[in-house]
Design an enzyme around this catalytic site. Structure first.
Site, PDB file in Angstrom:
ATOM      1  CD  GLU A 386      -3.226  -0.725   2.034  1.00  0.00           C
ATOM      2  OE1 GLU A 386      -2.974  -0.136   3.093  1.00  0.00           O
ATOM      3  OE2 GLU A 386      -4.364  -1.106   1.729  1.00  0.00           O
ATOM      4  CD  GLU A 459      -4.577  -5.823   2.611  1.00  0.00           C
ATOM      5  OE1 GLU A 459      -5.264  -5.140   3.399  1.00  0.00           O
ATOM      6  OE2 GLU A 459      -3.349  -5.709   2.507  1.00  0.00           O
TER       7      GLU A 459
HETATM    8  C1  GAL Z   1      -5.065  -2.563   4.629  1.00  0.00           C
HETATM    9  C2  GAL Z   1      -3.639  -2.958   4.986  1.00  0.00           C
HETATM   10  C3  GAL Z   1      -3.605  -4.134   5.940  1.00  0.00           C
HETATM   11  C4  GAL Z   1      -4.565  -3.916   7.055  1.00  0.00           C
HETATM   12  C5  GAL Z   1      -5.931  -3.752   6.471  1.00  0.00           C
HETATM   13  C6  GAL Z   1      -7.017  -3.658   7.514  1.00  0.00           C
HETATM   14  O1  GAL Z   1      -5.131  -1.271   4.171  1.00  0.00           O
HETATM   15  O2  GAL Z   1      -2.931  -3.292   3.836  1.00  0.00           O
HETATM   16  O3  GAL Z   1      -2.321  -4.329   6.430  1.00  0.00           O
HETATM   17  O4  GAL Z   1      -4.192  -2.777   7.752  1.00  0.00           O
HETATM   18  O5  GAL Z   1      -5.947  -2.569   5.686  1.00  0.00           O
HETATM   19  O6  GAL Z   1      -8.245  -3.793   6.906  1.00  0.00           O
END
Ligand code: GAL
Length: 802
Positions: A386, A459
């Site tokens: 990210e 994600e």
């Molecule tokens: C994302 C991040 C993860 C975790 C997640 C929580 O933005 O890459 O490491 O923080 O959010 O939902």
């Protein structure tokens, strides 16, 4: 021949370090005795102060080196030290390693004394140093501290095999090739024989040998076995691994490297992910490698168990090792089980200065070197998770990954849209889904590119809907349904190779993330690896032959919900249909909702009412049908209790027609449909598959708490590994039928009798009716009796240490 000796027991540890420790022999009285993997600080489950583990500590160990090691190179191989290790031997500085997730070797040659007592000291800096990834800004995970993975002592001849890379350039051909690139180190120029051997499944072996003239120093030699017949491919449902050996025979020195290899070809394309030429939808979860209390410091069996849980229980085919290189044991098990893996460099949103970037590149090299021969690894993540675009840096990470491993593609997770695509696969996080219509954006909205490119969602979910094991039914159920919706989208979207959700397990984090208690409750399993309902959203998509699932996502109690109803509720199942009985009477058969979830192999079943199949009112067929339709319409909103004028008028008319009392029919309707009041409801759910009853579950409102249950993952532990062994033991409050009692307020004390130890506190409250402890061996064989004593109940289990 290289000799490898586990170097994990009898370390000395103290939670501080001073100048004197660099030069002087360790004084045992200053230290405590520990085994590796070791965490520098035991932490509470939550509300910990993460500064507690951020300090510099001292690890020391005495060891004797055999006379036979004279003339050999001597190494200590460290698998992972968080975060910076400075190694000293007999008072001399040996090396420094930056970064906590990749292995390194300390060459002790010259400073160790064969035939004598030697000592090694490791200065371990576990502070969040801003010059080393992931640090520089706050990250959403904790990194813990200590020598948290294993160490080995290695003696090697001065002419030896340094590294062997295996690959097959023509996996899809009928007869295949196995290539080995052997990096050899020679003390002086000499003639040698190199031999490559592959063991077939039928016990035979293919072999090739080559005579080579080794120059002094390092050289690399290709070897190939060609036209190999009857080779099975590595794939998720049949992850065939072959044993491969490479031998070096030089004048007086020989060496042997034993490896595992899987023949497989994988490729992300704009049309999806191809494994061995077949389109495979990727469905996965992200994994953090942390555990309660001990952080990262868990031994082999426990690491392997995570892979087993994800592949065999949750039934996913991909895991993303977010956001750093993870345990070799976990990855070994992924290779064996056919669980595909994305590995990535360490980081979280922040990119540091040039020396930080150098450290990151160095880690990428160590990662690829460590895992290049793993069939499970299908993609190298070469971006800091990210982070913003950084053309120069990511050109370098991509170039390096491709140079080290021309066979694998690269990806790199971003959340920004229209990010520069320097990788082979556009991997990105899409948290659009908030329970509304949009699940994932169309690919082009994310990439900003005209043409379709290989994409993977890395994600989703996570912080959009955190859920605790002890939350109420509606939140846990909604969590499961949202994951189900994401799975449906993942499996159905032609412009994606698949999706990986956030995340497998709840995890500890910094205070600026999580629920204010330093825990992110984003897992489909909790931190103890106990499933939330959402775990069954994944598990129920498995083919039934891989494990039957029949999980009602309800507490089965009318008073749990707003409006006091029990229906509708969802059953996550891979059965053909669910037959429901209420208090002994048949309610009916309920079928999967293929319309709502068109892409799921096993859509959920909605139990929409609890009306008995045979109504006791004497209605005509026509009225029975109409009455059922009426009840079904009322149930989905859970508004049985709140019938308006029109509904009451309908019931009044019906009552008059059959000379029933309106008030009686009104009450009966509510109760029969699963509404408030009167006798406790006992539900029987039957799972039917191919015309057979395959699962039966009884849930009753009236059950009292009948006891506690201890469920060890393993009933036998071994003393023959490279270090201590450990297993998880789940603690559950259950009713007489063995169903969990999620609101049990029990507080349990665990005692251990026999040769084992708890890896955490001996007392724990049950959250959502469950918890777990981990038990480890202490070097002696025998029977271990674990006893759990709660407020009202107690129970025991036995684990043998052999
Ligand atoms: C994302 C991040 C993860 C975790 C997640 C929580 O933005 O890459 O490491 O923080 O959010 O939902």
């Amino acid at each position: 021949m290289q000799k490898k000796i586990p170097f994990n027991s009898d370390w000395l540890f103290k939670p501080c370090f001073d100048e004197r420790d660099r030069q002087a022999a360790p004084r045992e009285e200053e230290f405590e005795r520990v085994d590796l993997p070791h965490t520098n600080k035991m932490l509470p489950y939550n509300y910990m102060d993460e500064r507690d583990y951020q300090f510099v500590s001292c690890y020391a160990k005495w060891f004797e080196l055999p006379h036979s090691a004279a003339g050999q190179d001597v190494f200590l191989d460290f698998e992972g030290v968080m975060l910076v290790a400075r190694v000293y031997c007999n008072g001399c500085f040996v090396c420094e390693h930056l970064g906590g997730y990749t292995p390194f070797s300390a060459r002790l040659t010259g400073v160790v004394k064969p035939g004598q007592q030697n000592w090694v000291v490791v200065e371990v800096d576990s502070t969040e140093r801003p010059d080393i990834p992931p640090f520089g800004k706050t990250v959403d995970y904790l990194t813990y501290g200590g020598i948290y993975r294993e160490v080995q002592l290695r003696f090697a001849d001065t002419t030896r095999l340094e590294q062997v890379r295996l690959f097959s350039p023509d996996c899809m051909a009928e007869r295949k090739t196995l290539r080995a690139e052997c990096k050899v180190l020679a003390r002086q120029a000499c003639e040698a024989t190199l031999l490559l051997r592959l063991h077939h499944k039928n016990g035979s072996a293919s072999e090739t040998r080559q005579i080579v003239l080794l120059p002094q120093g390092a050289s690399t030699w290709p070897l190939a076995l060609e036209k190999l017949a009857d080779i099975e491919l590595w794939q998720p449902d049949n992850p065939t691994l072959y044993q491969v050996e490479v031998e070096l025979q030089a004048a007086e020195q020989t060496d042997l490297e034993v490896l595992r290899f899987g023949f497989r070809e994988c490729r992300f394309t704009a049309e999806g992910f191809l494994l061995n030429g077949r389109l495979v939808r990727l469905l996965g979860l992200n994994r953090h490698q942390s555990f309660p209390y001990v952080g990262y410091a868990m031994p082999k069996r426990v690491q392997r168990r995570d892979a087993e849980l994800l592949k065999n229980e949750a039934g996913i085919n991909l895991v993303r090792c977010s956001h750093y290189p993870q345990s070799r044991h976990f990855l070994d098990r992924c290779d064996e089980l056919g669980l595909m893996v994305i590995e990535e460099i360490t980081g979280w949103q922040h990119i540091g200065d040039e020396s930080w970037k150098q450290n990151s590149l160095c880690e990428l090299e160590e990662l690829i070197q460590r895992d290049i021969n793993r069939p499970s690894v299908i993609l190298w993540g070469v971006r800091i998770n990210e982070s913003q675009d950084d053309h120069d840096f990511y050109t370098r990470t991509n170039r390096l990954a491709h140079a080290l491993d021309p066979t694998r593609q690269t990806g790199g997770t971003r959340y920004i849209r229209h990010s520069e695509l320097l990788e082979d696969v556009y991997t990105y996080n899409d948290f659009s889904y908030d329970g509304g219509e949009l699940v994932f954006r169309p690919q082009r909205e994310s990439t900003g590119l005209e043409n379709q490119v290989p994409t993977l969602v890395t994600e989703s979910m996570g912080h959009m809907f955190p859920v605790k094991q002890c939350d109420n039914e509606s939140r846990l159920a909604e969590h499961a349904l949202r994951h189900l919706r994401v799975i449906d989208e993942t499996l159905g979207r032609a412009d994606l190779a698949g999706g990986v959700s956030w995340c497998a397990f709840d995890y500890n984090s910094h205070g600026s993330f999580g629920s204010g208690d330093k825990v992110c409750y984003h897992g489909v399993y909790d931190m103890f690896r106990n499933p939330k309902y959402a775990a069954a959203a994944y598990a129920s998509q498995k083919p039934p032959k891989e494990g039957l699932v029949l999980t009602p996502i309800t507490r089965g109690a009318r008073g749990e919900r707003d409006g006091c109803g029990m229906v509708p509720f969802t059953v996550l199942t891979n059965c053909d249909f669910v037959r429901v009985y209420k208090n002994g009477a048949l309610v009916g058969d309920f079928y999967p909702d293929g319309t709502g979830y068109p892409h799921l192999p096993h859509p959920p079943v909605t139990v929409s009412h609890l009306l008995e199949a045979a109504l006791p009112f004497g209605f005509s067929d026509e009225d029975t049908q109409a009455y059922r339709a009426f009840v079904a319409k009322q149930c989905p909103d859970g508004n049985l209790l709140y019938m308006g004028e029109t509904e009451c008028a309908y019931l009044k008319g019906l009552a008059e027609r059959y000379s029933l009392q309106f008030i009686g029919l009104f009450g009966a309707t509510i109760r029969m449909a699963g509404g408030w009041g009167e006798a406790e409801i006992e539900l029987v759910l039957e799972g039917w598959l191919d015309g057979q009853l395959v699962r039966r579950l009884v849930m009753s409102e009236g059950e009292s708490s009948a006891g506690l249950r201890l469920l060890p993952d393993d009933t036998a532990l071994t003393l023959s590994g490279d270090t201590y062994d450990a297993t998880r033991v789940v603690v559950q409050a259950v009713d007489e039928r063995g169903n969990p009692r999620p609101y049990s307020q029990d507080c349990v004390e665990i005692t251990v009798e026999g040769p084992a130890q708890l890896m955490g506190p001996a007392r724990l409250p049950l959250w959502g009716g469950c918890g777990a402890v981990w038990v480890r061996t202490i070097g002696q064989a025998g029977t271990v009796q674990l006893r759990a004593e709660g407020l009202y109940h107690q129970t025991e289990c036995i684990i043998e240490v052999e």
